[in-house]
Design a protein around this motif. Structure first.
Motif, PDB file in Angstrom:
ATOM      1  N   LEU A  65     -17.685 -33.014 -22.061  1.00 20.16           N
ATOM      2  CA  LEU A  65     -17.055 -34.188 -22.223  1.00 20.16           C
ATOM      3  C   LEU A  65     -16.314 -34.476 -20.851  1.00 20.16           C
ATOM      4  O   LEU A  65     -15.610 -35.461 -20.861  1.00 20.16           O
ATOM      5  N   SER A  66     -16.656 -33.780 -19.788  1.00 24.08           N
ATOM      6  CA  SER A  66     -15.962 -34.030 -18.437  1.00 24.08           C
ATOM      7  C   SER A  66     -16.196 -35.266 -17.689  1.00 24.08           C
ATOM      8  O   SER A  66     -15.433 -35.898 -16.706  1.00 24.08           O
ATOM      9  N   ASP A  67     -17.252 -36.199 -18.322  1.00 20.61           N
ATOM     10  CA  ASP A  67     -17.361 -37.406 -17.576  1.00 20.61           C
ATOM     11  C   ASP A  67     -16.940 -38.615 -18.576  1.00 20.61           C
ATOM     12  O   ASP A  67     -17.478 -39.800 -18.530  1.00 20.61           O
ATOM     13  N   ILE A  68     -16.250 -38.218 -19.692  1.00 20.74           N
ATOM     14  CA  ILE A  68     -15.908 -39.459 -20.706  1.00 20.74           C
ATOM     15  C   ILE A  68     -15.065 -40.389 -20.084  1.00 20.74           C
ATOM     16  O   ILE A  68     -14.036 -39.984 -19.406  1.00 20.74           O
ATOM     17  N   LYS A  69     -15.452 -41.599 -20.262  1.00 16.71           N
ATOM     18  CA  LYS A  69     -14.611 -42.745 -19.650  1.00 16.71           C
ATOM     19  C   LYS A  69     -13.616 -43.424 -20.732  1.00 16.71           C
ATOM     20  O   LYS A  69     -12.654 -43.888 -20.576  1.00 16.71           O
ATOM     21  N   ARG A  70     -14.236 -43.175 -22.150  1.00 14.12           N
ATOM     22  CA  ARG A  70     -13.447 -43.828 -23.062  1.00 14.12           C
ATOM     23  C   ARG A  70     -13.664 -43.127 -24.496  1.00 14.12           C
ATOM     24  O   ARG A  70     -14.625 -42.456 -24.941  1.00 14.12           O
TER      25      ARG A  70
END
Ligand code: ADP
Ligand code: MG
Length: 599
Positions: free
Chosen positions: A144-149
């Motif tokens: 989940l390290s690139d989750i934006k929302r």
């Protein structure tokens, strides 16, 4: 009102929306979508079931997805498997013309390998239930390290179901810089206060409480003795030949019992609740959606968010604990300009709760009489006659059989023939209802009829389970309601399986019953934890505590004797917002089998 076009969604999405018949945004969509597309500020959004919350968060999430980046960018968390599947289906439909966009649903009860494979293909939007999501993170299959929302759909339900810890663990895996969005049908102060911890300066948006369709819903109640609830349900089904509805029960156990009884009695019914396997739940929902099943019996949680259209009836087999939940339940009928009926089966002491719903929601109920046997037979017969008149006759197919049939019926004249034919079809009904009683009771609380004879049943039933009676040092003054208390218990036990008996929330403290075998674990888990700024103290209830808790009426009796008398046992709430008086006792007594927070 703005169109989807004005909002600036990209043309692929607009094309899909056009084909799906979405003409203009619903109020919550009109508020949420532009905000999401222009700002990173967190949102707490509330709008009733059926008002289009999925598209409110789904469309902007799709719009903002960087399709060439094959990493998870949006994470949607929701409480049940069905909801997970439904959201994934809706988002997939919205992105029909965005072939590079991958949406994956991850939920328990289904093969983890299939889900892992789907994730490996580079999904950008993940829809998950907390348990499976946490599991996949642990296995390092979901990064989940690139989750934006992050979107928490039906956030309140996830928290009351005890998913708080899972959610915290999941959120801890997401970047600090992200947008957090909370969507829910109900939004209590408590939920807002808990969730603020996860959010950064959120704005709160809400859309009008009542559905567009709400004016098409007729609200009515039947007043009977508690023991006659099932009989009422049966009569409603019998007097409504084309019924297509959901019957809401309080617990999984009750849900199962009622559905089983209906099936045994020959109705086209089934149940949906948390004890079913994934495959069973899918199968039930599939039949219901296709209308092969006419009556779905469900708990609120199992039915939460499920999008089923064109219901003719919503039946409250028991009133929900929270008035607002009634509004959500009833919002499932009367959609899209169609008319619908929302009915409650109540006993005499629940009339105050009907009035409370009327007050908070501006709904007006009418009191109806339960159909009599004669009414029912008449309805059924006339409906059959209409069907017979309208039926298409395929001369060619029946031709070969007719000569013998004519011969067999030769001795009957027209009138006799009709009589035979009606009897063949209806003897079962006519027999059942031949000596049927009038089961309506009067509204007068002192009326002779008005005391529901349910305590006898409950005492007997209750002896089957051994309960421990516990005392906890929080009550209404700490914003604790019976459902919140169930949440605290479930969170403490980290499961929603414990059987909970009577609950009595007073001002400064509460009593509740829990199955004996869970007592020690619960006391250990809860003691010392902090709820609403209060350090919890839980212990086995004794008579002293019962006496120490002062009530306005001064007539509070010992927990041991609870359940043996009527009257307002919750000194703090008289008249007006009479939310808890007799209610908890009543429900638990009539169900008599303790309660579970159902999933
Ligand atoms: P909620 O999450 O608020 O309960 P849903 O997102 O499940 O509601 O939407 C309920 C139904 O309304 C769905 O069938 C959905 O396809 C439909 N719907 C949502 N938005 C619109 C719209 N703008 N126009 C027409 N139908 C819509
Ligand atoms: Mg929803």
């Amino acid at each position: 009102m703005k169109t989807f076009n004005d909002i600036g969604l990209n043309k692929e999405i607009l094309k899909a929306l056009g084909e799906m018949g979405f003409e203009k945004p619903t109020p919550i969509q009109a508020k949420a979508i532009p905000h999401l597309m222009s700002s990173n500020q967190d949102i707490i959004a509330s709008a009733q079931t059926g008002t289009g919350k999925t598209a409110a968060f789904g469309l902007p999430s799709i719009h903002m997805t960087k399709i060439n980046e094959k990493v998870p960018q949006t994470l949607v968390m929701c409480p049940t498997r069905e909801l997970c599947i439904q959201i994934a289906r809706d988002l997939t439909n919205f992105s029909t013309y965005l072939p590079g966009l991958k949406i994956v649903a991850v939920y328990g009860g289904a093969s983890v390998d299939t889900q892992v494979r789907a994730l490996r293909q580079g999904a950008q939007i993940i829809i998950g239930t907390p348990g499976r999501t946490k599991d996949l993170i642990k296995r390092k299959k979901l990064i989940l390290s690139d989750i934006k929302r992050v979107i928490l759909d039906e956030a309140d339900e996830m928290l009351t179901m005890g998913f708080k810890e899972d959610l915290e663990a999941i959120l801890a895996e997401t970047p600090y810089e992200k947008q957090t969005l909370l969507f829910s049908a109900t939004m209590s102060k408590r939920i807002i206060s808990i969730t603020k911890k996860y959010m950064n300066d959120p704005i709160e948006i809400s859309a009008a409480r009542v559905n567009l369709g709400a004016e098409n819903v007729q609200h009515l109640y039947y007043m009977v003795h508690a023991k006659d609830r099932y009989e009422v349900l049966k009569r409603i089904a019998d007097s409504t030949p084309n019924i297509y509805g959901i019957t809401f029960c309080r617990t999984r156990k009750e849900t199962k019992e009622i559905a089983n009884k209906l099936m045994q009695d020959g109705y086209n019914a089934d149940a949906i609740h948390g004890d079913l396997s994934q495959a069973q739940r899918d199968e039930v929902m599939e039949r219901f959606r296709k209308r092969k099943l006419h009556m779905l019996v469900a708990t609120d949680v199992a039915a939460r968010g499920l999008d089923v259209n064109d219901l003719t009836h919503v039946i409250n087999y028991n009133l929900p604990d929270d008035e607002e939940v009634y509004v959500h339940r009833s919002g499932r009928t009367g959609r899209a300009g169609k008319s619908g009926i929302s009915m409650a089966i109540i006993h005499t002491r629940e009339i105050g709760r009907i009035r409370a719903i009327e007050r908070i929601s501006k709904i007006k109920f009418s009191c109806e009489l339960v159909p009599t046997g004669k009414d029912i037979c008449q309805k059924q017969l006339y409906s059959l006659m209409d069907k017979i008149k309208k039926v298409e006759v395929d001369e060619y197919q029946i031709e070969p059989f007719l000569p013998t049939i004519y011969e067999k019926l030769e001795s009957l004249d027209r009138e006799e023939l009709i009589k035979h034919f009606v009897s063949a079809e209806f003897n079962r009904f006519l027999d059942y209802y031949k000596n049927s009683r009038n089961i309506n009771v009067s509204e007068s609380p002192r009326g002779k009829n008005s005391k529901p004879p349910r305590e006898r049943v409950s005492q007997k039933e209750r002896r089957k389970s051994t309960f421990a009676s516990l005392f906890i040092n929080v009550g209404k003054n700490n914003n604790v309601s019976p459902s919140r208390l169930i949440g605290i218990i479930n969170e403490g036990l980290n499961s929603s399986d414990a059987v909970i008996g009577k609950i009595e929330v007073m001002k400064k403290a509460s009593f509740f019953e829990i199955e004996e075998k869970k007592k020690a674990q619960l006391i250990k888990a809860l003691n010392g934890t902090v709820v609403g700024g209060m350090k919890l103290s839980v212990e086995v209830a004794n008579e002293k505590q019962a006496r120490d808790e002062p009530t306005k009426s001064g007539s509070h009796s010992k927990p041991k004797s609870r359940g043996s008398r009527g009257g307002n046992r919750d000194g703090g709430q008289r008249g007006g917002n009479n939310k808890n008086s007799g209610k908890w006792r009543g429900k638990n007594s009539s169900a008599g089998k303790g309660r579970k927070k159902s999933q």
